[in-house]
Each structure stands twice: as C-alpha cells, then as structure tokens.
Design a protein around this motif. Structure first.
Motif, short mmCIF file in Angstrom:
data_model
loop_
_atom_site.label_atom_id
_atom_site.label_comp_id
_atom_site.label_asym_id
_atom_site.label_seq_id
_atom_site.Cartn_x
_atom_site.Cartn_y
_atom_site.Cartn_z
N ASP A 293 0.83 -1.20 0.00
CA ASP A 293 0.00 0.00 0.00
C ASP A 293 0.87 1.26 0.00
N TYR A 294 1.95 1.21 0.78
CA TYR A 294 2.81 2.39 0.95
C TYR A 294 4.28 1.99 0.87
N VAL A 295 5.09 2.94 0.45
CA VAL A 295 6.55 2.78 0.48
C VAL A 295 7.13 3.89 1.34
N LEU A 296 7.96 3.50 2.30
CA LEU A 296 8.79 4.44 3.05
C LEU A 296 10.22 4.21 2.58
N HIS A 297 10.68 5.07 1.69
CA HIS A 297 11.98 4.86 1.04
C HIS A 297 13.08 5.54 1.86
N GLN A 298 13.81 4.71 2.61
CA GLN A 298 14.91 5.20 3.46
C GLN A 298 16.27 4.79 2.93
N ALA A 299 16.30 3.85 2.00
CA ALA A 299 17.58 3.33 1.52
C ALA A 299 18.37 4.40 0.78
N ALA A 300 19.61 4.58 1.17
CA ALA A 300 20.48 5.57 0.52
C ALA A 300 21.89 5.39 1.06
N LEU A 301 22.84 5.95 0.35
CA LEU A 301 24.19 6.08 0.88
C LEU A 301 24.34 7.49 1.40
N GLY A 302 24.36 7.64 2.72
CA GLY A 302 24.49 8.95 3.33
C GLY A 302 25.94 9.40 3.36
N SER A 303 26.15 10.57 3.97
CA SER A 303 27.48 11.13 4.23
C SER A 303 28.01 11.97 3.09
N VAL A 304 28.21 13.24 3.38
CA VAL A 304 28.84 14.16 2.43
C VAL A 304 30.26 13.71 2.10
#
Length: 322
Positions: A72-83
């Motif tokens: 029903d919903y997507v909570l998209h948190q996947a990422a490569l963080g950090s400047v």
C-alpha cells in the motif's frame, strides 16, 4: 492494517520505522542489502508473522519489483548517506541515491502503490544563507550527496504530476537516536562523540565548534513519517517538508550536553579534552529549519528537543555499547 515497504529498513532510521509500524499493527516488508544496515537492528522481528525481510538492492529493478508487490505504501529510506563519502566516491552515491531511487519510483508506480514517502535531506539547501530554512528557498548543492538528494525531489515531483502517484519528501535535519551506528569511517557526529567519550578518548570537532545544526531526535522523524503516511489532506501530498525541531545547537553546545549526560554514568568523562581540527569540505556553517509547513499541513509537533533526545540517546548507548 496496511502493507508497508520500508527500504533500508535495517538501518538506523529504517529499523526504528520498522519497529514502530509493526507495533502499530501493520504488515511490514523490509528491503535491505545490509551495506550500512545491520541484521541485529531487526532480528527481534524475524518471528513476527507481520514482518518479511527481502535481502536485495535498490540498484536492481528486479529486487524493487519483488519488494513492492502488494504494498500500500513505500517508506523509502535506503540511501548512501554522508557528504564525505559522496566526495570520495560520487559514482556509487549516484548509483544508489539516484538510480536506486528512480528504480523504486518506477516499481511503486507500476505496482499501484498509494503513496511514496521518501527520505529527503537538509543538504538540499546548499549554499543558501537564509535562516530558518523554508522549503521553497534553496541554494546550490555543496556536495555530490546533496545533488543526489535534490534529484530525488525533482523525480518525485515529476512522477506525481505525470503518473499520479502521491509522493511526500521529508527533508531530514541531522537525525540522531537509538541504533545510530557509532562505528565506521562515516559515522554521524553524535554516536561518534558518544563512543569517544565512553572510551575516554578526545572527539575531534571540525572547525571552531561554532557551526550549528538542527539536531532532530528519531521520535520526531517517526512522527513525521506516520503523519505523511496517514494524512488525508489533499494539500499535504506531492510536496516536501522539513523534518526537524526548529532549533539549532552549536557543536560546542552539543559536546557540553553529551559530557553532562554521560557524566551521570561516569563522572570522569567530564574531564575528557576536546580536539579541534579543520573545517570539513562540503559542510554548511549553520542549519535551522522552519517546521511551520509541517505544523500547518500535517499537524506536526516535535515531541523531543535536543536535550530530551540526547538524554534518551545517551542512556541507550550506555546500555548497549558497554
């Protein structure tokens, strides 16, 4: 009961969202490749019939399509963080944060997902010097990471206008709290400093310590994600929101708070010296969010200011790192 996909659900923010929505009675599917997330963040859910783990990578469309099926919903948190990570390796940051994001948008569109909520970033404000930061005034990005997160917003906007999928971006401001990893080359400042203090080692502040941030406790972030998922206000979707407290703290103040709360467990920590180093490339001097838009359209009200959040975080680290 809703079916919610949380990408990056084994990470710091993702695992807290996973726990929250399972407790709330929803079915939760986690998609994670464990490049930065940890199995022990979600292992307590493995026997929960409402929990499913898919070990996969958002860079592969086949994994994305499997994960979104029936959601029903997507909570998209996947990422490569950090400047700093993005400055050292811009290509991988782009592959994950842009290509992976687009893959997830396409998969969600094709699967008929009701709403796509994604982790945006305060780095999007770039070189804009205006304070507080309001959503419709941004500057030029200062790092490859910032570029990737701004591109996410552009893609989400186009997909909502072109394909009719509802999207909401949450511009996270320096999130901290339980389960934030203190290890690794790109650890965030709060868990890194806590670990240093607990080991009686001197943390290194980049610059003179007068740079300031709108440090945001994890419970405020959970609240914003839930409000974004549940809102029925048509004016509240297909836009972006600052996800913050609306207050700023200098790094010197932050260190003072950490010493104060950690000294309750080990009074010798109050004597640990602080080391000052050069400013870090790509860092902005000051960050302060306006949360008026989230208050007005979503009914957001931060539950934790910096001291309350730090006190709870320090307690968690003391109980889990010792």
């Amino acid at each position: 009961m809703s079916k919610i996909l949380i990408t990056g659900g084994a990470g710091f923010i993702g695992s807290n969202l996973t726990e929250h929505f399972l407790i709330s009675g929803h079915q939760v599917v986690v998609l994670d490749n464990f490049s930065t997330g940890h199995r022990n963040n979600i292992s307590q859910h493995f026997n929960n019939p409402n929990f499913t783990l898919i070990e996969g990578d958002i860079r592969y469309m086949s994994d994305c399509k499997i994960a979104v099926e029936g959601m029903d919903y997507v909570l998209h948190q996947a990422a490569l963080g950090s400047v700093p990570r993005s400055i050292k390796d811009p290509q991988t940051s782009n592959d994950v944060n842009v290509t992976g994001f687009l893959n997830m948008l396409v998969a969600a569109r094709d699967a008929g997902v009701k709403r796509f909520i994604y982790a945006a970033s305060s780095s999007t404000y770039g070189d804009s010097e205006s304070l507080p930061k309001v959503e419709d005034i941004i500057g030029k990005p200062l790092s490859p990471y910032a570029i990737t997160k701004y591109v996410n917003e552009l893609y989400a906007d186009i997909f909502s206008k072109t394909y009719g999928i509802e999207t909401i971006g949450l511009r996270y401001f320096n999130v901290f709290g339980r389960r934030q990893d203190p290890n690794g080359a790109y650890a965030a400042v709060i868990p890194l400093f806590v670990k240093k203090f607990m080991n009686h080692e001197s943390p290194v502040i980049n610059g003179a310590g007068d740079f300031s941030r709108d440090f945001t406790y994890i419970d405020n972030v959970i609240q914003m994600n839930e409000l974004a998922l549940t809102t029925t206000n048509p004016k509240a979707v297909n836009t972006v929101y600052n996800t913050a407290v609306g207050d700023r703290t200098t790094l010197n103040q932050l260190v003072g708070y950490l010493k104060e709360f950690l000294s309750e467990y080990d009074d010798s920590i109050s004597n640990v010296e602080i080391v000052y180093g050069p400013n870090r490339q790509g860092d902005i001097p000051h960050s302060l969010a306006s949360v008026d838009k989230a208050r007005t359209l979503l009914g957001y009200e931060p539950s934790h200011v910096i001291r309350e959040g730090l006190k709870e975080s320090v307690k968690w680290y003391w109980e889990n790192l010792k």
